[in-house]
Design a protein around this motif. Structure first.
Motif, PDB file in Angstrom:
ATOM      1  N   GLY A   1       0.800   2.365  -9.810  1.00  0.00           N
ATOM      2  CA  GLY A   1       0.274   2.508  -8.453  1.00  0.00           C
ATOM      3  C   GLY A   1      -1.186   2.123  -8.357  1.00  0.00           C
ATOM      4  N   THR A   2      -1.961   2.461  -9.350  1.00  0.00           N
ATOM      5  CA  THR A   2      -3.389   2.148  -9.350  1.00  0.00           C
ATOM      6  C   THR A   2      -3.639   0.657  -9.583  1.00  0.00           C
ATOM      7  OG1 THR A   2      -3.766   4.352 -10.223  1.00  0.00           O
ATOM      8  CG2 THR A   2      -5.610   2.855 -10.316  1.00  0.00           C
TER       9      THR A   2
ATOM     10  N   SER B   1       2.269   1.654  -3.450  1.00  0.00           N
ATOM     11  CA  SER B   1       1.231   2.132  -4.356  1.00  0.00           C
ATOM     12  C   SER B   1       1.007   3.632  -4.209  1.00  0.00           C
ATOM     13  CB  SER B   1      -0.073   1.385  -4.071  1.00  0.00           C
ATOM     14  OG  SER B   1      -1.142   1.937  -4.776  1.00  0.00           O
ATOM     15  N   MET B   2       0.888   4.089  -2.964  1.00  0.00           N
ATOM     16  CA  MET B   2       0.676   5.520  -2.739  1.00  0.00           C
ATOM     17  C   MET B   2       1.877   6.338  -3.182  1.00  0.00           C
ATOM     18  SD  MET B   2      -1.464   5.713   0.825  1.00  0.00           S
ATOM     19  CE  MET B   2      -0.388   4.662   1.777  1.00  0.00           C
ATOM     20  N   ALA B   3       3.075   5.813  -2.972  1.00  0.00           N
ATOM     21  CA  ALA B   3       4.283   6.532  -3.386  1.00  0.00           C
ATOM     22  C   ALA B   3       4.355   6.647  -4.910  1.00  0.00           C
ATOM     23  CB  ALA B   3       5.518   5.830  -2.846  1.00  0.00           C
ATOM     24  N   LEU B   4       4.011   5.583  -5.618  1.00  0.00           N
ATOM     25  CA  LEU B   4       4.046   5.628  -7.082  1.00  0.00           C
ATOM     26  C   LEU B   4       3.054   6.643  -7.633  1.00  0.00           C
ATOM     27  CD1 LEU B   4       4.366   1.855  -8.030  1.00  0.00           C
ATOM     28  CD2 LEU B   4       6.056   3.636  -8.406  1.00  0.00           C
ATOM     29  N   VAL B   5       1.849   6.645  -7.090  1.00  0.00           N
ATOM     30  CA  VAL B   5       0.837   7.603  -7.556  1.00  0.00           C
ATOM     31  C   VAL B   5       1.269   9.028  -7.230  1.00  0.00           C
ATOM     32  CG1 VAL B   5      -1.554   8.359  -7.265  1.00  0.00           C
ATOM     33  CG2 VAL B   5      -1.042   5.943  -7.468  1.00  0.00           C
ATOM     34  N   LEU B   6       1.827   9.234  -6.051  1.00  0.00           N
ATOM     35  CA  LEU B   6       2.269  10.570  -5.655  1.00  0.00           C
ATOM     36  C   LEU B   6       3.403  11.058  -6.544  1.00  0.00           C
ATOM     37  CD1 LEU B   6       2.122  12.931  -3.637  1.00  0.00           C
ATOM     38  CD2 LEU B   6       3.860  11.726  -2.310  1.00  0.00           C
ATOM     39  N   VAL B   7       4.410  10.233  -6.757  1.00  0.00           N
ATOM     40  CA  VAL B   7       5.543  10.632  -7.608  1.00  0.00           C
ATOM     41  C   VAL B   7       5.068  10.894  -9.030  1.00  0.00           C
ATOM     42  CG1 VAL B   7       7.721   9.843  -8.616  1.00  0.00           C
ATOM     43  CG2 VAL B   7       7.290   9.518  -6.193  1.00  0.00           C
ATOM     44  N   GLY B   8       4.210  10.023  -9.546  1.00  0.00           N
ATOM     45  CA  GLY B   8       3.675  10.228 -10.891  1.00  0.00           C
ATOM     46  C   GLY B   8       2.894  11.516 -11.019  1.00  0.00           C
ATOM     47  N   SER B   9       2.158  11.872  -9.961  1.00  0.00           N
ATOM     48  CA  SER B   9       1.389  13.118  -9.987  1.00  0.00           C
ATOM     49  C   SER B   9       2.287  14.348  -9.901  1.00  0.00           C
ATOM     50  CB  SER B   9       0.397  13.138  -8.819  1.00  0.00           C
ATOM     51  OG  SER B   9      -0.527  12.087  -8.961  1.00  0.00           O
ATOM     52  N   LEU B  10       3.378  14.232  -9.155  1.00  0.00           N
ATOM     53  CA  LEU B  10       4.253  15.378  -8.975  1.00  0.00           C
ATOM     54  C   LEU B  10       5.150  15.652 -10.173  1.00  0.00           C
ATOM     55  CD1 LEU B  10       5.317  14.960  -5.248  1.00  0.00           C
ATOM     56  CD2 LEU B  10       3.697  16.592  -6.203  1.00  0.00           C
ATOM     57  N   ILE B  11       5.617  14.592 -10.853  1.00  0.00           N
ATOM     58  CA  ILE B  11       6.535  14.833 -11.971  1.00  0.00           C
ATOM     59  C   ILE B  11       5.818  15.074 -13.287  1.00  0.00           C
ATOM     60  CG2 ILE B  11       8.353  13.466 -10.899  1.00  0.00           C
ATOM     61  CD1 ILE B  11       7.870  11.371 -13.124  1.00  0.00           C
ATOM     62  N   GLY B  12       4.546  14.716 -13.362  1.00  0.00           N
ATOM     63  CA  GLY B  12       3.817  14.866 -14.616  1.00  0.00           C
ATOM     64  C   GLY B  12       3.774  16.266 -15.195  1.00  0.00           C
ATOM     65  N   PRO B  13       3.435  17.268 -14.400  1.00  0.00           N
ATOM     66  CA  PRO B  13       3.290  18.619 -14.967  1.00  0.00           C
ATOM     67  C   PRO B  13       4.609  19.298 -15.350  1.00  0.00           C
ATOM     68  CG  PRO B  13       2.082  18.426 -12.905  1.00  0.00           C
ATOM     69  CD  PRO B  13       2.909  17.201 -13.047  1.00  0.00           C
ATOM     70  N   TRP B  14       5.729  18.827 -14.844  1.00  0.00           N
ATOM     71  CA  TRP B  14       7.002  19.494 -15.108  1.00  0.00           C
ATOM     72  C   TRP B  14       7.744  18.802 -16.231  1.00  0.00           C
ATOM     73  CZ3 TRP B  14       8.013  19.120  -9.244  1.00  0.00           C
ATOM     74  CH2 TRP B  14       7.268  20.098  -8.609  1.00  0.00           C
ATOM     75  N   GLY B  15       8.032  19.518 -17.273  1.00  0.00           N
ATOM     76  CA  GLY B  15       8.795  18.962 -18.377  1.00  0.00           C
ATOM     77  C   GLY B  15       7.942  18.789 -19.613  1.00  0.00           C
ATOM     78  N   GLY B  16       8.454  18.013 -20.511  1.00  0.00           N
ATOM     79  CA  GLY B  16       7.783  17.816 -21.787  1.00  0.00           C
ATOM     80  C   GLY B  16       6.867  16.608 -21.774  1.00  0.00           C
ATOM     81  N   ILE B  17       6.555  16.154 -22.956  1.00  0.00           N
ATOM     82  CA  ILE B  17       5.629  15.037 -23.126  1.00  0.00           C
ATOM     83  C   ILE B  17       6.198  13.744 -22.541  1.00  0.00           C
ATOM     84  CG2 ILE B  17       6.431  14.461 -25.444  1.00  0.00           C
ATOM     85  CD1 ILE B  17       2.796  14.293 -24.227  1.00  0.00           C
ATOM     86  N   THR B  18       7.517  13.599 -22.579  1.00  0.00           N
ATOM     87  CA  THR B  18       8.138  12.394 -22.019  1.00  0.00           C
ATOM     88  C   THR B  18       7.903  12.312 -20.513  1.00  0.00           C
ATOM     89  OG1 THR B  18       9.846  12.520 -23.713  1.00  0.00           O
ATOM     90  CG2 THR B  18      10.297  11.121 -21.818  1.00  0.00           C
ATOM     91  N   THR B  19       8.005  13.426 -19.838  1.00  0.00           N
ATOM     92  CA  THR B  19       7.766  13.454 -18.397  1.00  0.00           C
ATOM     93  C   THR B  19       6.312  13.140 -18.080  1.00  0.00           C
ATOM     94  OG1 THR B  19       9.435  15.180 -18.271  1.00  0.00           O
ATOM     95  CG2 THR B  19       8.142  14.810 -16.318  1.00  0.00           C
TER      96      THR B  19
ATOM     97  N   PRO C   1      -6.354  -4.175  -5.985  1.00  0.00           N
ATOM     98  CA  PRO C   1      -6.735  -5.423  -5.297  1.00  0.00           C
ATOM     99  C   PRO C   1      -6.108  -5.576  -3.910  1.00  0.00           C
ATOM    100  CG  PRO C   1      -6.278  -5.886  -7.578  1.00  0.00           C
ATOM    101  CD  PRO C   1      -5.878  -4.454  -7.336  1.00  0.00           C
ATOM    102  N   VAL C   2      -4.939  -5.007  -3.700  1.00  0.00           N
ATOM    103  CA  VAL C   2      -4.339  -5.046  -2.366  1.00  0.00           C
ATOM    104  C   VAL C   2      -5.203  -4.248  -1.391  1.00  0.00           C
ATOM    105  CG1 VAL C   2      -2.321  -4.428  -0.997  1.00  0.00           C
ATOM    106  CG2 VAL C   2      -2.016  -5.359  -3.281  1.00  0.00           C
ATOM    107  N   ALA C   3      -5.701  -3.112  -1.835  1.00  0.00           N
ATOM    108  CA  ALA C   3      -6.582  -2.304  -0.984  1.00  0.00           C
ATOM    109  C   ALA C   3      -7.863  -3.067  -0.645  1.00  0.00           C
ATOM    110  CB  ALA C   3      -6.917  -0.993  -1.675  1.00  0.00           C
ATOM    111  N   MET C   4      -8.405  -3.792  -1.606  1.00  0.00           N
ATOM    112  CA  MET C   4      -9.595  -4.596  -1.343  1.00  0.00           C
ATOM    113  C   MET C   4      -9.289  -5.689  -0.323  1.00  0.00           C
ATOM    114  SD  MET C   4     -11.565  -5.072  -4.905  1.00  0.00           S
ATOM    115  CE  MET C   4     -10.544  -4.492  -6.231  1.00  0.00           C
ATOM    116  N   SER C   5      -8.132  -6.271  -0.415  1.00  0.00           N
ATOM    117  CA  SER C   5      -7.734  -7.303   0.531  1.00  0.00           C
ATOM    118  C   SER C   5      -7.594  -6.749   1.941  1.00  0.00           C
ATOM    119  CB  SER C   5      -6.414  -7.915   0.068  1.00  0.00           C
ATOM    120  OG  SER C   5      -5.947  -8.840   0.993  1.00  0.00           O
TER     121      SER C   5
ATOM    122  N   MET D   1       0.831  -1.205   0.000  1.00  0.00           N
ATOM    123  CA  MET D   1       0.000   0.000   0.000  1.00  0.00           C
ATOM    124  C   MET D   1       0.869   1.260   0.000  1.00  0.00           C
ATOM    125  SD  MET D   1      -3.191  -0.705  -0.198  1.00  0.00           S
ATOM    126  CE  MET D   1      -3.897   0.847   0.285  1.00  0.00           C
ATOM    127  N   VAL D   2       1.950   1.240   0.776  1.00  0.00           N
ATOM    128  CA  VAL D   2       2.853   2.395   0.803  1.00  0.00           C
ATOM    129  C   VAL D   2       3.509   2.565  -0.566  1.00  0.00           C
ATOM    130  CG1 VAL D   2       4.989   3.284   1.816  1.00  0.00           C
ATOM    131  CG2 VAL D   2       3.242   2.293   3.281  1.00  0.00           C
TER     132      VAL D   2
END
Length: 70
Positions: free
Chosen positions: A39-40, A10-28, A44-48, A7-8
């Motif tokens: 992360g998403t 998963s949350m870290a992946l979603v957070l990092v993906g959200s933070l780096i997305g807006p900065w940079g070009g299309i590759t970022t 199923p781990v959350a359901m468990s 779970m940690v």
């Protein structure tokens, strides 16, 4: 790995993906969205965890509520 570590992660992946997305070009943006997708994929781990922590009579309502938010 245990459920808590997954779970940690998963949350870290979603957070990092959200933070780096807006900065940079299309590759970022693509890399950020890929991290969010990874992360998403751990939903199923959350359901468990919910199944382990909630009493049986509340499981169906809480599970449907959390899945509706996706």
């Amino acid at each position: 790995m245990g459920k808590k570590k997954m779970m940690v992660l998963s949350m870290a992946l979603v957070l990092v993906g959200s933070l780096i997305g807006p900065w940079g070009g299309i590759t970022t943006v693509i890399i950020g969205r890929a991290l969010q997708g990874l992360g998403t994929a751990l939903v199923p781990v959350a359901m468990s965890v919910m199944r382990d922590e909630l009493p049986g009579h509340r499981m169906s309502g809480e599970l449907s509520h959390s899945l509706a938010q996706l």
